[in-house]
Scaffold this motif. Structure first.
Motif, PDB file in Angstrom:
ATOM      1  N   GLY A   1       0.822  -1.210   0.000  1.00 28.67           N
ATOM      2  CA  GLY A   1       0.000   0.000   0.000  1.00 28.67           C
ATOM      3  C   GLY A   1       0.849   1.250   0.000  1.00 28.67           C
ATOM      4  O   GLY A   1       1.989   1.248   0.470  1.00 28.67           O
ATOM      5  N   SER A   2       0.296   2.323  -0.548  1.00 28.83           N
ATOM      6  CA  SER A   2       0.999   3.606  -0.506  1.00 28.83           C
ATOM      7  C   SER A   2       0.002   4.740  -0.635  1.00 28.83           C
ATOM      8  O   SER A   2      -1.119   4.546  -1.100  1.00 28.83           O
ATOM      9  CB  SER A   2       2.045   3.695  -1.623  1.00 28.83           C
ATOM     10  OG  SER A   2       1.412   3.662  -2.885  1.00 28.83           O
TER      11      SER A   2
ATOM     12  N   ARG B   1       7.491   5.190   6.264  1.00 27.78           N
ATOM     13  CA  ARG B   1       6.552   4.068   6.324  1.00 27.78           C
ATOM     14  C   ARG B   1       5.685   4.199   7.574  1.00 27.78           C
ATOM     15  O   ARG B   1       6.163   4.615   8.624  1.00 27.78           O
ATOM     16  CB  ARG B   1       7.302   2.745   6.370  1.00 27.78           C
ATOM     17  CG  ARG B   1       7.896   2.372   5.034  1.00 27.78           C
ATOM     18  CD  ARG B   1       8.305   0.893   5.029  1.00 27.78           C
ATOM     19  NE  ARG B   1       8.717   0.482   3.715  1.00 27.78           N
ATOM     20  CZ  ARG B   1       9.937   0.657   3.215  1.00 27.78           C
ATOM     21  NH1 ARG B   1      10.858   1.248   3.932  1.00 27.78           N
ATOM     22  NH2 ARG B   1      10.231   0.235   2.006  1.00 27.78           N
ATOM     23  N   ASP B   2       4.433   3.814   7.412  1.00 28.81           N
ATOM     24  CA  ASP B   2       3.549   3.762   8.580  1.00 28.81           C
ATOM     25  C   ASP B   2       3.803   2.441   9.309  1.00 28.81           C
ATOM     26  O   ASP B   2       4.602   1.615   8.841  1.00 28.81           O
ATOM     27  CB  ASP B   2       2.087   3.989   8.171  1.00 28.81           C
ATOM     28  CG  ASP B   2       1.426   2.800   7.500  1.00 28.81           C
ATOM     29  OD1 ASP B   2       2.054   1.726   7.346  1.00 28.81           O
ATOM     30  OD2 ASP B   2       0.257   2.942   7.120  1.00 28.81           O
ATOM     31  N   PRO B   3       3.169   2.205  10.461  1.00 27.70           N
ATOM     32  CA  PRO B   3       3.461   0.983  11.225  1.00 27.70           C
ATOM     33  C   PRO B   3       3.203  -0.321  10.475  1.00 27.70           C
ATOM     34  O   PRO B   3       3.815  -1.337  10.777  1.00 27.70           O
ATOM     35  CB  PRO B   3       2.535   1.105  12.437  1.00 27.70           C
ATOM     36  CG  PRO B   3       2.325   2.558  12.604  1.00 27.70           C
ATOM     37  CD  PRO B   3       2.299   3.119  11.212  1.00 27.70           C
ATOM     38  N   ALA B   4       2.305  -0.307   9.469  1.00 25.35           N
ATOM     39  CA  ALA B   4       2.022  -1.520   8.701  1.00 25.35           C
ATOM     40  C   ALA B   4       2.991  -1.698   7.538  1.00 25.35           C
ATOM     41  O   ALA B   4       2.930  -2.701   6.831  1.00 25.35           O
ATOM     42  CB  ALA B   4       0.587  -1.491   8.181  1.00 25.35           C
ATOM     43  N   GLY B   5       3.867  -0.718   7.316  1.00 28.21           N
ATOM     44  CA  GLY B   5       4.820  -0.804   6.222  1.00 28.21           C
ATOM     45  C   GLY B   5       4.400  -0.046   4.978  1.00 28.21           C
ATOM     46  O   GLY B   5       5.135  -0.016   3.993  1.00 28.21           O
ATOM     47  N   ASN B   6       3.206   0.558   4.991  1.00 32.32           N
ATOM     48  CA  ASN B   6       2.754   1.314   3.827  1.00 32.32           C
ATOM     49  C   ASN B   6       3.685   2.486   3.552  1.00 32.32           C
ATOM     50  O   ASN B   6       4.120   3.167   4.473  1.00 32.32           O
ATOM     51  CB  ASN B   6       1.336   1.867   4.058  1.00 32.32           C
ATOM     52  CG  ASN B   6       0.320   0.776   4.231  1.00 32.32           C
ATOM     53  OD1 ASN B   6       0.195  -0.100   3.394  1.00 32.32           O
ATOM     54  ND2 ASN B   6      -0.402   0.822   5.334  1.00 32.32           N
ATOM     55  N   MET B   7       3.977   2.722   2.285  1.00 33.09           N
ATOM     56  CA  MET B   7       4.805   3.852   1.892  1.00 33.09           C
ATOM     57  C   MET B   7       3.953   5.116   1.931  1.00 33.09           C
ATOM     58  O   MET B   7       2.900   5.179   1.315  1.00 33.09           O
ATOM     59  CB  MET B   7       5.356   3.650   0.481  1.00 33.09           C
ATOM     60  CG  MET B   7       6.229   4.787  -0.001  1.00 33.09           C
ATOM     61  SD  MET B   7       7.781   4.932   0.909  1.00 33.09           S
ATOM     62  CE  MET B   7       8.623   3.451   0.375  1.00 33.09           C
ATOM     63  N   VAL B   8       4.417   6.098   2.676  1.00 35.64           N
ATOM     64  CA  VAL B   8       3.742   7.392   2.771  1.00 35.64           C
ATOM     65  C   VAL B   8       4.722   8.435   2.237  1.00 35.64           C
ATOM     66  O   VAL B   8       5.776   8.656   2.819  1.00 35.64           O
ATOM     67  CB  VAL B   8       3.333   7.720   4.224  1.00 35.64           C
ATOM     68  CG1 VAL B   8       2.644   9.067   4.294  1.00 35.64           C
ATOM     69  CG2 VAL B   8       2.439   6.623   4.790  1.00 35.64           C
ATOM     70  N   ARG B   9       4.359   9.032   1.112  1.00 27.80           N
ATOM     71  CA  ARG B   9       5.176  10.111   0.556  1.00 27.80           C
ATOM     72  C   ARG B   9       4.504  11.416   0.935  1.00 27.80           C
ATOM     73  O   ARG B   9       3.281  11.535   0.898  1.00 27.80           O
ATOM     74  CB  ARG B   9       5.299  10.001  -0.956  1.00 27.80           C
ATOM     75  CG  ARG B   9       6.068   8.729  -1.371  1.00 27.80           C
ATOM     76  CD  ARG B   9       6.640   8.833  -2.761  1.00 27.80           C
ATOM     77  NE  ARG B   9       7.784   9.723  -2.823  1.00 27.80           N
ATOM     78  CZ  ARG B   9       9.041   9.385  -2.538  1.00 27.80           C
ATOM     79  NH1 ARG B   9       9.332   8.165  -2.138  1.00 27.80           N
ATOM     80  NH2 ARG B   9      10.008  10.264  -2.647  1.00 27.80           N
ATOM     81  N   LEU B  10       5.319  12.381   1.319  1.00 29.34           N
ATOM     82  CA  LEU B  10       4.825  13.699   1.703  1.00 29.34           C
ATOM     83  C   LEU B  10       5.448  14.713   0.768  1.00 29.34           C
ATOM     84  O   LEU B  10       6.672  14.887   0.744  1.00 29.34           O
ATOM     85  CB  LEU B  10       5.181  13.997   3.159  1.00 29.34           C
ATOM     86  CG  LEU B  10       4.641  15.285   3.751  1.00 29.34           C
ATOM     87  CD1 LEU B  10       3.120  15.329   3.687  1.00 29.34           C
ATOM     88  CD2 LEU B  10       5.116  15.418   5.191  1.00 29.34           C
ATOM     89  N   GLN B  11       4.598  15.353  -0.019  1.00 28.93           N
ATOM     90  CA  GLN B  11       5.031  16.278  -1.058  1.00 28.93           C
ATOM     91  C   GLN B  11       4.808  17.720  -0.610  1.00 28.93           C
ATOM     92  O   GLN B  11       3.824  18.023   0.050  1.00 28.93           O
ATOM     93  CB  GLN B  11       4.224  15.999  -2.315  1.00 28.93           C
ATOM     94  CG  GLN B  11       4.668  16.714  -3.549  1.00 28.93           C
ATOM     95  CD  GLN B  11       3.864  16.239  -4.737  1.00 28.93           C
ATOM     96  OE1 GLN B  11       2.719  16.608  -4.894  1.00 28.93           O
ATOM     97  NE2 GLN B  11       4.470  15.394  -5.563  1.00 28.93           N
ATOM     98  N   GLU B  12       5.732  18.588  -0.987  1.00 31.69           N
ATOM     99  CA  GLU B  12       5.605  20.011  -0.648  1.00 31.69           C
ATOM    100  C   GLU B  12       4.683  20.697  -1.642  1.00 31.69           C
ATOM    101  O   GLU B  12       4.854  20.578  -2.861  1.00 31.69           O
ATOM    102  CB  GLU B  12       6.988  20.660  -0.691  1.00 31.69           C
ATOM    103  CG  GLU B  12       6.992  22.112  -0.261  1.00 31.69           C
ATOM    104  CD  GLU B  12       8.406  22.649  -0.173  1.00 31.69           C
ATOM    105  OE1 GLU B  12       8.834  22.970   0.946  1.00 31.69           O
ATOM    106  OE2 GLU B  12       9.094  22.701  -1.215  1.00 31.69           O
TER     107      GLU B  12
END
Length: 136
Positions: A83-84, A123-134
């Motif tokens: 997930g991402s 990554r969140d605790p489940a391993g999902n990739m979380v990208r944070l864009q400006e």
């Protein structure tokens, strides 16, 4: 047509860790928390944006999955390849500092990408990739 994104789904394998990350670290509000058969579906979203939500769901509850498929999903989650989600902020550096100070696993520090955005990843605790864009 007038279409919006109402909700997106991300798997979670530990409801309390997911709550701590999305509510306590990212500051999202909890909109719904439903339990059934020992599993929980938690809906969160950014404060002041009631029309956009993330449903944190137990992937094991997906109907029709075989045991092998559940095992594969678990393995992919652990690698961060299942997930991402892409989030955005006006203050990337400040947000990154807060995330770095938490238990979030940093994958990439704020970087100017060759495709024209500046972002970071964790990554969140489940391993999902979380990208944070400006936001510019």
């Amino acid at each position: 047509m007038d279409i919006t994104i109402n909700a997106s789904f991300l798997p979670q394998d530990d409801p309390e860790a997911a709550l701590a990350f999305y509510r306590d670290t990212l500051g999202f509000e909890v909109r719904n928390d439903v339990g059934y058969n020992g599993m929980r579906w938690i809906t969160v979203g950014p404060v002041g944006q009631p029309g956009t939500s993330i449903v944190l769901y137990p992937p094991a509850a997906t109907p029709g999955l075989t045991d092998d498929e559940r095992r594969t999903i678990t393995e992919m989650m652990a690698k961060g390849s299942f997930g991402s989600i892409l989030l955005a902020t006006k203050d990337l550096d400040g947000s990154f500092e807060q995330l770095q100070a938490s238990d979030a696993e940093v994958v990439q520090e704020p970087t100017d990408q060759p495709y024209g955005v500046r972002d970071c990843a964790f990554r969140d605790p489940a391993g999902n990739m979380v990208r944070l864009q400006e936001l510019r």
